[in-house]
Motif scaffolding. Structure first.
Motif, PDB file in Angstrom:
ATOM      1  N   SER A 190      47.367  37.700  36.193  1.00 20.37           N
ATOM      2  CA  SER A 190      46.465  36.969  35.296  1.00 20.37           C
ATOM      3  C   SER A 190      45.181  36.517  35.976  1.00 20.37           C
ATOM      4  O   SER A 190      44.202  36.210  35.301  1.00 20.37           O
ATOM      5  CB  SER A 190      47.182  35.753  34.695  1.00 20.37           C
ATOM      6  N   GLY A 191      45.173  36.491  37.295  1.00 20.59           N
ATOM      7  CA  GLY A 191      43.963  36.099  38.010  1.00 20.59           C
ATOM      8  C   GLY A 191      43.096  37.266  38.443  1.00 20.59           C
ATOM      9  O   GLY A 191      42.103  37.065  39.139  1.00 20.59           O
ATOM     10  N   GLN A 192      43.454  38.488  38.015  1.00 26.52           N
ATOM     11  CA  GLN A 192      42.731  39.676  38.475  1.00 26.52           C
ATOM     12  C   GLN A 192      42.164  40.502  37.316  1.00 26.52           C
ATOM     13  O   GLN A 192      41.954  41.703  37.441  1.00 26.52           O
ATOM     14  CB  GLN A 192      43.679  40.554  39.312  1.00 26.52           C
ATOM     15  N   LEU A 193      41.864  39.858  36.209  1.00 26.20           N
ATOM     16  CA  LEU A 193      41.422  40.582  35.012  1.00 26.20           C
ATOM     17  C   LEU A 193      40.134  41.367  35.269  1.00 26.20           C
ATOM     18  O   LEU A 193      39.981  42.514  34.822  1.00 26.20           O
ATOM     19  CB  LEU A 193      41.227  39.595  33.855  1.00 26.20           C
ATOM     20  N   GLU A 194      39.215  40.766  35.991  1.00 23.11           N
ATOM     21  CA  GLU A 194      37.942  41.432  36.260  1.00 23.11           C
ATOM     22  C   GLU A 194      38.142  42.688  37.113  1.00 23.11           C
ATOM     23  O   GLU A 194      37.528  43.732  36.859  1.00 23.11           O
ATOM     24  CB  GLU A 194      36.992  40.458  36.968  1.00 23.11           C
ATOM     25  N   ASN A 195      39.011  42.615  38.097  1.00 15.44           N
ATOM     26  CA  ASN A 195      39.261  43.775  38.944  1.00 15.44           C
ATOM     27  C   ASN A 195      40.020  44.877  38.204  1.00 15.44           C
ATOM     28  O   ASN A 195      39.807  46.066  38.457  1.00 15.44           O
ATOM     29  CB  ASN A 195      40.031  43.352  40.199  1.00 15.44           C
ATOM     30  N   PHE A 196      40.923  44.495  37.296  1.00 15.84           N
ATOM     31  CA  PHE A 196      41.566  45.514  36.460  1.00 15.84           C
ATOM     32  C   PHE A 196      40.518  46.246  35.623  1.00 15.84           C
ATOM     33  O   PHE A 196      40.578  47.467  35.459  1.00 15.84           O
ATOM     34  CB  PHE A 196      42.612  44.874  35.541  1.00 15.84           C
ATOM     35  N   ASP A 197      39.595  45.478  35.072  1.00 15.50           N
ATOM     36  CA  ASP A 197      38.545  46.063  34.229  1.00 15.50           C
ATOM     37  C   ASP A 197      37.727  47.086  35.028  1.00 15.50           C
ATOM     38  O   ASP A 197      37.425  48.180  34.553  1.00 15.50           O
ATOM     39  CB  ASP A 197      37.647  44.942  33.703  1.00 15.50           C
ATOM     40  N   LYS A 198      37.404  46.749  36.273  1.00 16.65           N
ATOM     41  CA  LYS A 198      36.548  47.619  37.083  1.00 16.65           C
ATOM     42  C   LYS A 198      37.260  48.864  37.584  1.00 16.65           C
ATOM     43  O   LYS A 198      36.641  49.918  37.758  1.00 16.65           O
ATOM     44  CB  LYS A 198      36.012  46.832  38.280  1.00 16.65           C
ATOM     45  N   HIS A 199      38.580  48.756  37.829  1.00 14.83           N
ATOM     46  CA  HIS A 199      39.234  49.823  38.583  1.00 14.83           C
ATOM     47  C   HIS A 199      40.372  50.549  37.858  1.00 14.83           C
ATOM     48  O   HIS A 199      40.774  51.623  38.303  1.00 14.83           O
ATOM     49  CB  HIS A 199      39.771  49.259  39.902  1.00 14.83           C
ATOM     50  N   ILE A 200      40.904  50.007  36.759  1.00 12.09           N
ATOM     51  CA  ILE A 200      42.063  50.646  36.131  1.00 12.09           C
ATOM     52  C   ILE A 200      41.899  50.880  34.639  1.00 12.09           C
ATOM     53  O   ILE A 200      42.264  51.945  34.109  1.00 12.09           O
ATOM     54  CB  ILE A 200      43.347  49.806  36.372  1.00 12.09           C
ATOM     55  N   LEU A 201      41.352  49.899  33.923  1.00 11.79           N
ATOM     56  CA  LEU A 201      41.442  49.893  32.470  1.00 11.79           C
ATOM     57  C   LEU A 201      40.626  50.982  31.773  1.00 11.79           C
ATOM     58  O   LEU A 201      40.875  51.267  30.593  1.00 11.79           O
ATOM     59  CB  LEU A 201      41.020  48.520  31.929  1.00 11.79           C
TER      60      LEU A 201
END
Length: 469
Positions: free
Chosen positions: A81-92
């Motif tokens: 839940s604290g890594q939403l921005e990084n998920f957006d940049k690298h996985i989503l």
């Protein structure tokens, strides 16, 4: 209340081809290991072949690493839940992500993301449901047969000390009902000691820190004398007396004496009486074994996590009572010795405790492992040695960074303290990462910036307690 996103998460799983590659990622403590085991078992039940990794910390480097791997979908439990921005940049952009977490977060939407978190429903993730609990609620929604995993969710919640007021509330209470109805767990009122089933009684008292018992917690010889003064025999049936060996009269005498001792040391009555509360017996486990008592089960899993033997911990959750259990027992003995040395370190280093204004801070440098710095902060804040009581921020060296753990009390949280927010604020100010719950939080800080970090923690806690003016 049904948590937002559970149905959508289930739809994502049910829509997968059986050959889909699924990576499950979970935290490395008791809550994370049970959460991972729940998800793993639930996905197997649906005919999938999941892969599970347990990690100490979810960060950008890890996310970048797994994003380069060929996974159809990622499931993060007790983390994420604290890594939403990084998920957006690298996985989503081209893969699906399901997050089943209970740490404080922000609302964020993306077509490829399903984010299940109690805080998005106004539910307290620090007390009312753990990471394992959120994972269980997902598994139960996915398939009602997964109710047979309810005991693991309770073990996870106990690992996060979500019973600190003597019992469970919110979704945890609902999960406890599932566990009882399924014949998995017996809940009864008793002294809330670690080691009810296995530890000598004097050791169970010695290792009790929530609540902290002045002059007894961390003091073996005093505990032995205390029981002798109560005429409670040191041995029964040719073995050291355990809590489960006491008669009802002996247990009542012990309970009264413990509560009176705490009150005599100026501990409020409510906190003193919290030493009695709901206890959880795992009915499928043999009586007198460490896995029979849910709290002892958590201590075994925490030992596995702290020594990075994640497969051993998950194996126990999945039913391995052979090699995995033997390995875990060895780890636990080592961990007990280390925790005992932590008590000694605290007693020797109380002069190093710095009053920073709104918080206390202490730095273990390389003298203690970074894996126990949270335990050390808990021991200090619950020890009744602080006057006045303030949050404790503890540091320990960790490779090329410094591990930070903060702990508060329920009373401080009720006054407005939120260490998760304070850690996030201080981390942002020092170019690091941090966050967590209101009562317990953590961060990683660059070497040399510890004093600056404490300064910013102090600023935020002052604002929480006294306002921005």
């Amino acid at each position: 209340m049904v948590l937002k996103g559970l149905s959508e998460a289930c739809e994502r799983i049910l829509g997968l081809d059986k050959s889909s590659s699924v990576l499950c990622v979970s935290h490395d403590d008791a809550d994370g290991l049970t959460a991972g085991a729940i998800i793993y078992r639930a996905l197997l039940r649906e005919g999938l072949t999941p892969h599970l990794r347990c990690i100490k910390r979810l960060d950008l480097e890890f996310i970048q690493g797994v994003s380069a791997e060929e996974w159809s979908i990622f499931i993060f439990s007790d983390t994420g839940s604290g890594q939403l921005e990084n998920f957006d940049k690298h996985i989503l952009e081209d893969r699906q992500v399901i997050i089943l977490d209970h740490h404080e977060t922000t609302d964020y939407t993306h077509p490829n993301l399903t984010h299940v978190n109690p805080h998005l429903n106004g539910v307290d993730g620090a007390r009312e449901v753990s990471g394992a609990g959120v994972s269980y609620l997902f598994a139960r929604e996915l398939n009602p047969d997964n109710r047979n995993l309810a005991h693991l969710a309770l073990i996870g919640a106990l690992g996060d000390v979500q019973d600190s007021q003597g019992g469970f509330s919110g979704h945890n209470k609902e999960i406890a009902r599932d566990a009882v109805d399924a014949g998995l767990v017996l809940i009864e009122k008793d002294l809330r000691f670690f080691g009810r089933q296995t530890r000598p009684l004097y050791k169970a008292i010695e290792y009790t820190t929530e609540p902290f018992i002045p002059s007894l917690s961390g003091n073996e010889s005093a505990c032995v004398q205390f029981l002798s003064d109560l005429d409670i025999p040191a041995k029964k049936n040719d073995r050291p007396t355990r809590l489960i060996d006491l008669t009802d009269d002996e247990k009542k005498k012990l309970t009264t004496a413990l509560i009176l001792k705490m009150i005599e040391h100026k501990i409020d009555v409510k906190t003193a009486e919290s030493i009695v509360g709901d206890t959880y017996t795992i009915l499928s486990e043999k009586e007198g074994t460490i896995l029979r008592d849910a709290k002892e089960y958590t201590s075994l899993l925490n030992a596995c996590g702290r020594y990075e033997k994640y497969g051993v911990g998950v194996g126990i959750c999945l039913g391995d009572r052979g090699d995995a259990l033997d390995s875990a027992m060895s780890l636990l003995e080592e961990h007990k010795r280390y925790i005992s040395s932590c008590y000694e370190w605290i007693n020797k280093n109380l002069d190093s405790l710095v009053d920073a204004g709104e918080v206390y801070s202490i730095h273990a440098h390389g003298e203690l492992s970074d894996t126990v710095v949270g335990t050390v902060a808990s021991m200090i804040v619950n020890s009744q040695i602080l006057n006045p009581v303030k949050p404790v921020i503890a540091f320990a060296d960790s490779d090329d960074e410094v591990k930070v753990s903060g702990r508060a009390t329920k009373e401080l949280v009720d006054k407005g303290v939120n260490l998760g927010h304070a850690m996030l604020y201080a981390a942002e100010k020092t170019g690091s990462e941090g966050g967590g719950h209101d009562i317990a939080a953590g961060a990683q800080v660059p070497h040399g910036r510890e004093d600056e970090f404490v300064k910013h923690i102090n600023e935020k806690v002052r604002e929480q307690l006294h306002g921005s003016g």
